[in-house]
Enzyme design. Sequence first.
Site, PDB file in Angstrom:
ATOM      1  N   TRP A   1      17.692 -31.280 -26.607  1.00 51.26           N
ATOM      2  CA  TRP A   1      19.092 -31.324 -26.124  1.00 51.26           C
ATOM      3  C   TRP A   1      19.276 -30.537 -24.825  1.00 51.26           C
ATOM      4  O   TRP A   1      18.705 -29.458 -24.657  1.00 51.26           O
ATOM      5  CB  TRP A   1      19.982 -30.691 -27.198  1.00 51.26           C
ATOM      6  CG  TRP A   1      21.327 -30.235 -26.737  1.00 51.26           C
ATOM      7  CD1 TRP A   1      21.618 -29.116 -26.010  1.00 51.26           C
ATOM      8  CD2 TRP A   1      22.581 -30.889 -26.962  1.00 51.26           C
ATOM      9  NE1 TRP A   1      22.969 -29.033 -25.773  1.00 51.26           N
ATOM     10  CE2 TRP A   1      23.589 -30.109 -26.348  1.00 51.26           C
ATOM     11  CE3 TRP A   1      22.952 -32.067 -27.627  1.00 51.26           C
ATOM     12  CZ2 TRP A   1      24.937 -30.450 -26.374  1.00 51.26           C
ATOM     13  CZ3 TRP A   1      24.313 -32.405 -27.662  1.00 51.26           C
ATOM     14  CH2 TRP A   1      25.287 -31.607 -27.047  1.00 51.26           C
TER      15      TRP A   1
ATOM     16  N   ASP B   1      25.047 -27.900 -20.046  1.00 54.45           N
ATOM     17  CA  ASP B   1      25.346 -27.549 -18.649  1.00 54.45           C
ATOM     18  C   ASP B   1      24.125 -27.309 -17.756  1.00 54.45           C
ATOM     19  O   ASP B   1      23.165 -26.655 -18.191  1.00 54.45           O
ATOM     20  CB  ASP B   1      26.102 -26.215 -18.578  1.00 54.45           C
ATOM     21  CG  ASP B   1      27.212 -26.082 -19.572  1.00 54.45           C
ATOM     22  OD1 ASP B   1      27.524 -27.047 -20.276  1.00 54.45           O
ATOM     23  OD2 ASP B   1      27.779 -24.981 -19.645  1.00 54.45           O
TER      24      ASP B   1
ATOM     25  N   PHE C   1      23.752 -18.292 -22.974  1.00 52.98           N
ATOM     26  CA  PHE C   1      24.718 -19.272 -22.484  1.00 52.98           C
ATOM     27  C   PHE C   1      24.632 -19.396 -20.958  1.00 52.98           C
ATOM     28  O   PHE C   1      23.820 -18.752 -20.305  1.00 52.98           O
ATOM     29  CB  PHE C   1      26.133 -18.878 -22.939  1.00 52.98           C
ATOM     30  CG  PHE C   1      26.466 -19.345 -24.346  1.00 52.98           C
ATOM     31  CD1 PHE C   1      25.482 -19.717 -25.245  1.00 52.98           C
ATOM     32  CD2 PHE C   1      27.793 -19.415 -24.771  1.00 52.98           C
ATOM     33  CE1 PHE C   1      25.788 -20.148 -26.541  1.00 52.98           C
ATOM     34  CE2 PHE C   1      28.118 -19.854 -26.056  1.00 52.98           C
ATOM     35  CZ  PHE C   1      27.120 -20.213 -26.938  1.00 52.98           C
TER      36      PHE C   1
ATOM     37  N   ARG D   1      32.513 -15.650 -20.340  1.00 54.61           N
ATOM     38  CA  ARG D   1      31.182 -16.224 -20.077  1.00 54.61           C
ATOM     39  C   ARG D   1      31.063 -16.949 -18.739  1.00 54.61           C
ATOM     40  O   ARG D   1      32.009 -17.112 -18.016  1.00 54.61           O
ATOM     41  CB  ARG D   1      30.817 -17.193 -21.206  1.00 54.61           C
ATOM     42  CG  ARG D   1      31.766 -18.358 -21.364  1.00 54.61           C
ATOM     43  CD  ARG D   1      31.334 -19.272 -22.515  1.00 54.61           C
ATOM     44  NE  ARG D   1      32.338 -20.277 -22.804  1.00 54.61           N
ATOM     45  CZ  ARG D   1      33.386 -20.089 -23.584  1.00 54.61           C
ATOM     46  NH1 ARG D   1      33.584 -18.928 -24.186  1.00 54.61           N
ATOM     47  NH2 ARG D   1      34.249 -21.064 -23.775  1.00 54.61           N
ATOM     48  N   ASP D   2      29.827 -17.401 -18.500  1.00 51.86           N
ATOM     49  CA  ASP D   2      29.451 -18.297 -17.403  1.00 51.86           C
ATOM     50  C   ASP D   2      29.582 -17.631 -16.025  1.00 51.86           C
ATOM     51  O   ASP D   2      30.281 -18.137 -15.136  1.00 51.86           O
ATOM     52  CB  ASP D   2      30.285 -19.603 -17.450  1.00 51.86           C
ATOM     53  CG  ASP D   2      30.270 -20.271 -18.814  1.00 51.86           C
ATOM     54  OD1 ASP D   2      29.339 -19.993 -19.588  1.00 51.86           O
ATOM     55  OD2 ASP D   2      31.188 -21.064 -19.110  1.00 51.86           O
TER      56      ASP D   2
ATOM     57  N   GLU E   1      35.892 -23.021 -18.255  1.00 52.02           N
ATOM     58  CA  GLU E   1      34.462 -22.758 -18.369  1.00 52.02           C
ATOM     59  C   GLU E   1      33.780 -22.992 -17.021  1.00 52.02           C
ATOM     60  O   GLU E   1      34.222 -23.779 -16.196  1.00 52.02           O
ATOM     61  CB  GLU E   1      33.856 -23.660 -19.446  1.00 52.02           C
ATOM     62  CG  GLU E   1      34.454 -23.386 -20.834  1.00 52.02           C
ATOM     63  CD  GLU E   1      33.681 -24.059 -21.963  1.00 52.02           C
ATOM     64  OE1 GLU E   1      33.204 -23.339 -22.848  1.00 52.02           O
ATOM     65  OE2 GLU E   1      33.571 -25.294 -21.958  1.00 52.02           O
TER      66      GLU E   1
ATOM     67  N   TRP F   1      31.759 -32.839 -24.123  1.00 53.60           N
ATOM     68  CA  TRP F   1      31.733 -32.375 -25.518  1.00 53.60           C
ATOM     69  C   TRP F   1      32.457 -33.343 -26.437  1.00 53.60           C
ATOM     70  O   TRP F   1      32.123 -33.471 -27.618  1.00 53.60           O
ATOM     71  CB  TRP F   1      32.365 -30.989 -25.633  1.00 53.60           C
ATOM     72  CG  TRP F   1      31.540 -29.921 -24.994  1.00 53.60           C
ATOM     73  CD1 TRP F   1      31.847 -29.224 -23.856  1.00 53.60           C
ATOM     74  CD2 TRP F   1      30.259 -29.435 -25.426  1.00 53.60           C
ATOM     75  NE1 TRP F   1      30.835 -28.336 -23.568  1.00 53.60           N
ATOM     76  CE2 TRP F   1      29.855 -28.444 -24.514  1.00 53.60           C
ATOM     77  CE3 TRP F   1      29.431 -29.742 -26.498  1.00 53.60           C
ATOM     78  CZ2 TRP F   1      28.654 -27.757 -24.631  1.00 53.60           C
ATOM     79  CZ3 TRP F   1      28.226 -29.065 -26.629  1.00 53.60           C
ATOM     80  CH2 TRP F   1      27.856 -28.086 -25.707  1.00 53.60           C
TER      81      TRP F   1
HETATM   82  C1  FRU Z   1      30.209 -25.326 -21.263  1.00 54.76           C
HETATM   83  C2  FRU Z   1      29.764 -24.269 -22.228  1.00 54.76           C
HETATM   84  C3  FRU Z   1      29.740 -22.927 -21.550  1.00 54.76           C
HETATM   85  C4  FRU Z   1      28.768 -22.164 -22.381  1.00 54.76           C
HETATM   86  C5  FRU Z   1      27.769 -23.220 -22.756  1.00 54.76           C
HETATM   87  C6  FRU Z   1      27.172 -23.078 -24.126  1.00 54.76           C
HETATM   88  O1  FRU Z   1      29.775 -26.601 -21.581  1.00 54.76           O
HETATM   89  O2  FRU Z   1      30.605 -24.264 -23.365  1.00 54.76           O
HETATM   90  O3  FRU Z   1      31.000 -22.317 -21.417  1.00 54.76           O
HETATM   91  O4  FRU Z   1      28.218 -21.105 -21.664  1.00 54.76           O
HETATM   92  O5  FRU Z   1      28.433 -24.463 -22.676  1.00 54.76           O
HETATM   93  O6  FRU Z   1      26.106 -23.961 -24.319  1.00 54.76           O
END
Ligand code: FRU
Length: 508
Positions: free
Chosen positions: A34, A37, A96, A183-184, A238, A321
Amino acid sequence: MKEKLIEARQYEKKHLHDADQDRPRFHLTPATGWCNDPNGFSVYKGEYHLFYQYYPYDVVWGPMHWGHAKTKDFIIWEYLPAVLAPEDTFDDYGCFSGSAMELDDDFDITLFFEDENIENDDSYRHLIIYTGCYEGERTKAEGISYQQQCIAIGDGVDYIKIDKNPVVGAELVPEGNSIIDFRDPKIWKEEDTYYMIVANRLPDESGGVLLYQSENILDWEYVAQIECSENIYGHVWECPDLFSLDGKYIMISSPQEMKGDGKEFYDGYSNLALVGDYDKEKKRYHRESVQTLDYGTDFYAPQSLKSVDGRRIMIGWMQNWDAKDYKMTGKRFFGEMTMARELSVKNGRVCQTPVRELENYHGMHYNYSSVLISQEERTFQGVEGTYYDMRVRAHLIQSGKNDFTISLRRKDDSAFTLRYDSMIQQLVADRSQAGIPQDYVCERYFPALPTAQNHLDLRIIVDRYSVEIFVNEGESVASFLIHTEGEEITFSATDPTIMDIDFYELKR
Ligand code: FRU
């Protein structure tokens, strides 16, 4: 190297070629298993590296690793071994998304490590900053994980997590904001200072973009919240990105829980670009306009870099998603990236065109100028296939009089159709007959305004499982996954319409 990363590398080495016969020709798929991002899209030693959210062992999302590939031209990718596995106290629930940058030659990496004898190895100049999700004993019982920003450095193949992780934890999140949605990180350097923006959930549930700064990448301070969704454009934004382009500052994000407005945005997992200005002194972003970047069903969490020759190049996850549970049966991978795209700002809008390097893969060329398209479906010799770059110019006459349909990847009853509704000046893409066995979102409307010369210019990039449509030099763009086997392309129009068709086979 620790156990889980060794295991992931061994597994992907064993299975890398299992998926080969199923892969698309020009779009990056995970080595195995799989992906979601794109991560760490960056230039390192003159090559372009792309990492990705990765679960090697199955075609479903699982504990997140980072997969790795590199390219010289954004079209042909070389797989490299996975670089991160979720196996430390600060990232046991998952590594992540995050970003990467090349460190200056004189950067001293020894400050990242406890061991005083560690050398300042100058081959380790690629820095990754990612979100470590961790679960303590108590949080595990509550079913939640916390998020904090962590670092790894590498030489382009092997990466080590630094001893002093995390570098930005809960103590640097403003009081009252979420430490579960934090995050991110996207990092960059300006003059002598390093900055990063991080997605966060604010006390009113809206998505904020927080700015941090540091002099050494190890010690960070919180600076300001530079933007937020205001609970209008979804909630958590995100994967935020911020860069200057054509005299503007562009902020990109992927909002969760977007509420569609029937015009520009659709419900669910969405994507947006802000065009505006960024006040570096006051640390404030001023938006002038808000737009969707990609109106298709399959686009999320893009990242961008500045290429060696100065272009702003973006790549996204060609999935969403909301549709992640649809799987092609029997395939060893799930998920693919979009075609890399060059960005520009025209008339206050972010426009996208496929990277110019794609033209190096043009094969046979078929050109039909000024052909008359009418109600009877037409096909054109040579204009067919599974892999192509097709440009169609429709010469429009008058609104309501130029509805036309182009069907792609057609065979018997299955096809992907693109219909122009000239009354509302929108294209309608429909993949309901394009091989997707569930009742997922299949139809999208998106703007297609005639040019000043009354043309509509379409560029359609087709690969094995995807269609990407660029309208009028990328004023609007839409990406779709499809799963038809057909190769036929048909053209028809309710009222006679003149078209120019330029068809290039894509080959490698
Ligand atoms: C976006 C996300 C991010 C996170 C990651 C987890 O698609 O939800 O915010 O870091 O995917 O896999």
